[in-house]
Design an enzyme around this catalytic site. Sequence first.
Site, PDB file in Angstrom:
ATOM      1  N   TYR A 114     -42.462  43.245  -5.939  1.00 13.13           N
ATOM      2  CA  TYR A 114     -41.957  41.892  -6.190  1.00 13.13           C
ATOM      3  C   TYR A 114     -42.950  40.868  -5.617  1.00 13.13           C
ATOM      4  O   TYR A 114     -43.298  40.930  -4.438  1.00 13.13           O
ATOM      5  CB  TYR A 114     -40.595  41.769  -5.504  1.00 13.13           C
ATOM      6  CG  TYR A 114     -39.908  40.446  -5.669  1.00 13.13           C
ATOM      7  CD1 TYR A 114     -39.471  40.010  -6.912  1.00 13.13           C
ATOM      8  CD2 TYR A 114     -39.656  39.649  -4.564  1.00 13.13           C
ATOM      9  CE1 TYR A 114     -38.817  38.798  -7.049  1.00 13.13           C
ATOM     10  CE2 TYR A 114     -39.002  38.439  -4.689  1.00 13.13           C
ATOM     11  CZ  TYR A 114     -38.592  38.015  -5.941  1.00 13.13           C
ATOM     12  OH  TYR A 114     -37.949  36.819  -6.058  1.00 13.13           O
ATOM     13  N   ASP A 186     -37.477  49.059  -2.068  1.00 13.87           N
ATOM     14  CA  ASP A 186     -36.682  48.051  -2.763  1.00 13.87           C
ATOM     15  C   ASP A 186     -35.929  48.781  -3.877  1.00 13.87           C
ATOM     16  O   ASP A 186     -36.529  49.279  -4.824  1.00 13.87           O
ATOM     17  CB  ASP A 186     -37.608  46.959  -3.329  1.00 13.87           C
ATOM     18  CG  ASP A 186     -36.835  45.787  -3.945  1.00 13.87           C
ATOM     19  OD1 ASP A 186     -35.719  46.019  -4.473  1.00 13.87           O
ATOM     20  OD2 ASP A 186     -37.357  44.664  -3.916  1.00 13.87           O
TER      21      ASP A 186
HETATM   22  C1  LIG Z   1     -35.187  39.073  -7.104  1.00 11.45           C
HETATM   23  C2  LIG Z   1     -35.788  40.222  -6.410  1.00 11.45           C
HETATM   24  C3  LIG Z   1     -36.038  40.182  -5.043  1.00 11.45           C
HETATM   25  C4  LIG Z   1     -35.772  38.944  -4.224  1.00 11.45           C
HETATM   26  O1  LIG Z   1     -34.414  38.648  -4.148  1.00 11.45           O
HETATM   27  P1  LIG Z   1     -33.955  37.109  -3.880  1.00 11.45           P
HETATM   28  O2  LIG Z   1     -32.515  37.264  -3.546  1.00 11.45           O
HETATM   29  O3  LIG Z   1     -34.215  36.384  -5.149  1.00 11.45           O
HETATM   30  O4  LIG Z   1     -34.772  36.619  -2.741  1.00 11.45           O
HETATM   31  C5  LIG Z   1     -36.559  41.294  -4.457  1.00 11.45           C
HETATM   32  N1  LIG Z   1     -36.825  42.410  -5.151  1.00 11.45           N
HETATM   33  C6  LIG Z   1     -36.595  42.498  -6.473  1.00 11.45           C
HETATM   34  C7  LIG Z   1     -36.900  43.757  -7.184  1.00 11.45           C
HETATM   35  C8  LIG Z   1     -36.070  41.418  -7.152  1.00 11.45           C
HETATM   36  O5  LIG Z   1     -35.852  41.500  -8.470  1.00 11.45           O
END
Ligand SMILES: *Cc1c(COP(=O)(O)O)cnc(C)c1O
Length: 395
Positions: A114, A186
Amino acid sequence: MSDHKFSPPAAASVETVLTHGGRVPDEQFGFVNTPVYRGSTVLFKTLADLDAQSQRYLYGRGGNPTTEAVEAVVTELEGAYRTKLVPSGLAAITIALLACVKAGDDVLITDCAYEPGRTFADGYLTRMGVSVRYFDPRIGAGLAELMQPNTRAILAESPGSLTFEVQDIAVLAKVARAGGARLIVDNSWATPLYHRPLALGADIVVHAATKMFVGHSDVMAGTISTNEECWADVERIRTLLGFFSSGDDAFLVARGLRTLAVRMKEHQARALDIALWLERQDEVSRVLHPALPSHPDHAIWKKNFTGAGSLFGFVLKPARREAMAAFVDHMRIFGMGFSWGGYESLCLPVKMGKARSVKPWPQDGNLFRVHIGFEDLDDLKADLAAALARYSAAR
Ligand SMILES: *Cc1c(COP(=O)(O)O)cnc(C)c1O
């Protein structure tokens, strides 16, 4: 979270955890949902209580029953030791990284991570004396060759949320463990319903709760779940930095979680339907969906995941920028915007820009990312078909 009991029946299935986890009606006068707790000050009755600091809550920033209700559910789903709710997915990433490193350490990040997480690593960690390097998402066991004695954290995102490379977490976890580094994953795309990185050997799992957990495009939130070994470091950094999520936001995350299983099932089926349809369209040169046999990482997805998310990409045959505008500017149902995970479908032209540094993205066409929501599938296909016709005419 505290050790307070929020647990659904022992060994409950995912669906039962989602519906019964994190709430204790007996403590809320029988009301089904844990209400919104708002508060900074928590009162102590006596000097002895103040000295002992052993009450369940001491001060608002440490959390409250509403935030802990969310944390209990995510902990159960991820098979984690503990979870903390934080203000955004990006905050979850930054806290997780900071919990693993100090000046002089080294961090390895997947090239499909990200982008704002990369920006934090490049713009902030490096200023604090941490070196930041990127690796090919498809490197697998080859990651061992990049490890340095001071490598302390590895950040993976599987699959990458723009380009959808699937990383084999079990393989990366082995490399991390052998090198004395922690593996952060993530897991926003699959959710713990379809991918459980801690069970595969990861140390920390982060979520953009903003996306699937919330599910209605109306709250920003993130979660960090860890194994027992990493918990103290994560909670210490979060406390030091003062990150806190409000009871109001937590309430909406909890509300979203109650329907996560049914939503994911629908998202999965609908996204696959549209992906297969797109694969048959003339203007489409590639569809990037890990559950399709045509995806280069399909085998890893099959091995490590039990389902697929709402989000995937597709590449259209090369065309002028005007053709991209013709595609997106007149869509009737798909919206164009950042984020994803809501009930409504989105289509975003992807600008790779600084989002990659190690493994250049092939310039063989125009990449789009779609999130498939709950509109009628024929309506969605009609919207895409019309967009493809406009693209073709403008090419
Ligand atoms: C959107 C996103 C984030 C960040 O999340 P926010 O709540 O927008 O800060 C992190 N990782 C992935 C894969 C995302 O799609």
